[in-house]
Design a protein around this motif. Structure first.
Motif, PDB file in Angstrom:
ATOM      1  N   ASN A 201      59.998  71.704  69.363  1.00 36.34           N
ATOM      2  CA  ASN A 201      60.022  70.264  69.650  1.00 36.34           C
ATOM      3  C   ASN A 201      58.644  69.668  69.899  1.00 36.34           C
ATOM      4  N   SER A 203      54.861  68.031  68.380  1.00 31.82           N
ATOM      5  CA  SER A 203      54.532  67.128  67.282  1.00 31.82           C
ATOM      6  C   SER A 203      54.016  67.914  66.066  1.00 31.82           C
ATOM      7  N   ASN A 254      58.366  67.098  55.181  1.00 32.10           N
ATOM      8  CA  ASN A 254      59.710  66.493  55.223  1.00 32.10           C
ATOM      9  C   ASN A 254      60.771  67.489  54.769  1.00 32.10           C
ATOM     10  N   CYS A 257      61.547  69.857  57.486  1.00 33.37           N
ATOM     11  CA  CYS A 257      62.418  69.209  58.487  1.00 33.37           C
ATOM     12  C   CYS A 257      63.870  69.198  57.999  1.00 33.37           C
ATOM     13  N   ASP A 267      70.505  66.766  62.981  1.00 34.61           N
ATOM     14  CA  ASP A 267      70.109  65.609  62.180  1.00 34.61           C
ATOM     15  C   ASP A 267      68.632  65.779  61.816  1.00 34.61           C
ATOM     16  N   THR A 268      68.289  65.507  60.544  1.00 33.02           N
ATOM     17  CA  THR A 268      66.908  65.711  60.106  1.00 33.02           C
ATOM     18  C   THR A 268      65.907  64.842  60.887  1.00 33.02           C
ATOM     19  N   GLU A 269      66.383  63.690  61.405  1.00 32.91           N
ATOM     20  CA  GLU A 269      65.495  62.796  62.173  1.00 32.91           C
ATOM     21  C   GLU A 269      64.961  63.488  63.427  1.00 32.91           C
ATOM     22  N   LYS A 270      65.737  64.435  63.949  1.00 35.51           N
ATOM     23  CA  LYS A 270      65.282  65.177  65.139  1.00 35.51           C
ATOM     24  C   LYS A 270      63.916  65.821  64.854  1.00 35.51           C
ATOM     25  N   ARG A 272      61.967  65.113  61.750  1.00 31.37           N
ATOM     26  CA  ARG A 272      61.044  64.169  61.094  1.00 31.37           C
ATOM     27  C   ARG A 272      60.360  63.250  62.115  1.00 31.37           C
ATOM     28  N   SER A 273      61.049  62.962  63.205  1.00 34.82           N
ATOM     29  CA  SER A 273      60.453  62.054  64.199  1.00 34.82           C
ATOM     30  C   SER A 273      59.283  62.722  64.936  1.00 34.82           C
ATOM     31  N   LEU A 274      59.111  64.037  64.734  1.00 33.71           N
ATOM     32  CA  LEU A 274      57.994  64.739  65.396  1.00 33.71           C
ATOM     33  C   LEU A 274      56.679  64.578  64.619  1.00 33.71           C
ATOM     34  N   GLU A 276      53.294  63.451  63.296  1.00 37.29           N
ATOM     35  CA  GLU A 276      52.265  62.623  63.924  1.00 37.29           C
ATOM     36  C   GLU A 276      51.020  62.673  63.037  1.00 37.29           C
TER      37      GLU A 276
END
Ligand code: DAU
Length: 348
Positions: A201, A203, A254, A257, A267-270, A272-274, A276
């Motif tokens: 978890n 970045s 991507n 991820c 969820d892939t956003e978990k 992809r949102s990392l 930076e």
């Protein structure tokens, strides 16, 4: 029986090469490795008891030690994988790169020349050509224009090898590979670093705009190409090894991820949102691209593993071998990591 000397045999690519040799031939493999941070005996755990694998711990710059190994083991071929390989480290301190990659290659060439070794295969990189942005895929005879201290040290070693062929008639073959990935890769390189960070978890640091392009080659495809160059390559020749398909770093990250999300039912956003964006790597090449016609036509080699299949396998391997990751990332690695990434933080 054939005996070959493999240097840097406990590193990522060379450990796959040794495994391939031991499974496909009856050769004896003399593995000379200094066991620095990126070389780990754990990479070869499954073959350590094989009587055809003989390990020597030592440095390729130590000419006395290298000579003794040649006298004792009488290898008929040398495959030189031993190298400092990480571009970011070479930007912080290039000295070990010059020492191992240039002086170390010189020691091996000298000893191999005196002992009249019948083949000397130098493992090089696509980075010696420099940035291929806006250019046709690089061919083996193209100009060398390395951008980083790492790439310059590898280009220097290539030139030394070619000069030993021309001057002394040494039986040199050079291979230049694209970006490798797969099991046992040290988690400072892009793919294992991103997997490791996503799993904790943390970045995911993307240098610059993330639109730099690389050709990703599954390590098992790379070592099969190296073996065919060793067995059937023409003396004095250079062979590019790659898939011919470029991808942007952002696309690779991507996809990591997405595959991690699929494997873990998340969820892939978990992941992809990392992502930076950080400051760019100094001197960062935008694109590497290789023309691989020569190895295809002369040696009949082509990559067999698609990126999607290779990446899925790699992610599964890292998920199943998290204890390996923990054991190879020591305190020393943590300090290095802080040095590199503290300097890259974006101001805004
Ligand atoms: O092309 C072959 C070369 O591939 C080998 O000769 C080198 O030994 C090997 O380290 C590798 O060099 P790269 O610099 O291309 O690999 P790296 O994994 O460090 O980076 C791949 C790309 O990802 C590069 O464009 C930089 C970018 N990157 C890398 C890291 C570690 C990031 O955006 N963020 C990162 O944190």
């Amino acid at each position: 029986m054939t005996t070959i000397l493999v240097t840097g045999g406990c590193g990522f690519i060379a450990s796959h090469f040794i495994r391939l040799i031991l499974s496909q031939t009856n050769w004896r493999v003399i593995n000379l490795d200094a066991i620095t941070y990126a070389g780990n005996m754990e990479n070869l755990e499954d073959v350590l008891s094989n009587p055809n694998h003989v390990f020597y711990r030592g440095d390729i710059t130590d000419s006395k030690y290298v000579s003794t190994i040649f006298e004792t083991e009488k290898p008929s071929s040398v495959v030189n994988f031993a190298a400092e390989s990480h571009v970011d480290r070479s930007i912080i301190d290039s000295s070990p790169f010059l020492k191992t990659n240039i002086l170390g290659t010189h020691v091996l060439l000298e000893v191999a020349r005196q002992k009249q070794t019948s083949r000397f295969l130098q493992v090089s990189t696509d980075e010696v050509y420099g940035d291929a942005e806006g250019k046709a895929p690089r061919r083996e005879d193209d100009l060398l224009k390395p951008s980083s201290p790492y790439a310059s040290s590898k280009a220097s070693a290539d030139l030394l090898c070619l000069s030993y062929h021309r001057t002394y008639g040494m039986p040199i073959i050079i291979v230049r590979s694209a970006n490798n990935y797969g099991p046992f890769q040290f988690p400072e390189k892009l793919i294992p670093l991103m997997i490791r960070k996503a799993l904790t978890n943390s970045s995911l640091p993307v240098y610059g705009d993330g639109l730099q392009q690389r050709d990703w080659l599954y390590v098992k495809d790379n070592v099969s190409a190296i073996l065919s160059a060793l067995q059937s390559g023409h003396i004095g020749s250079i062979y590019n090894i790659g898939t011919g398909i470029d991808r942007t770093n952002l696309d690779v990250i991507n996809t990591i991820c997405d595959l991690l999300a699929e494997e873990q039912g998340e969820d892939t956003e978990k992941f992809r949102s990392l992502i930076e964006f950080t400051a760019d790597r100094p001197g960062h090449d935008r694109r590497y691209a290789l023309d691989t016609e020569r190895i295809k036509t002369e040696l009949g080699w082509s990559a067999q593993v698609s990126f999607d299949v290779g990446l899925k396998d790699t992610i599964r391997w890292y998920l199943n071998n998290q204890s390996w990751i923990e054991s190879v990332t020591s305190g020393k690695y943590t300090t290095y990591y802080e040095d590199v990434y503290a300097g890259l933080k974006q101001d805004s």
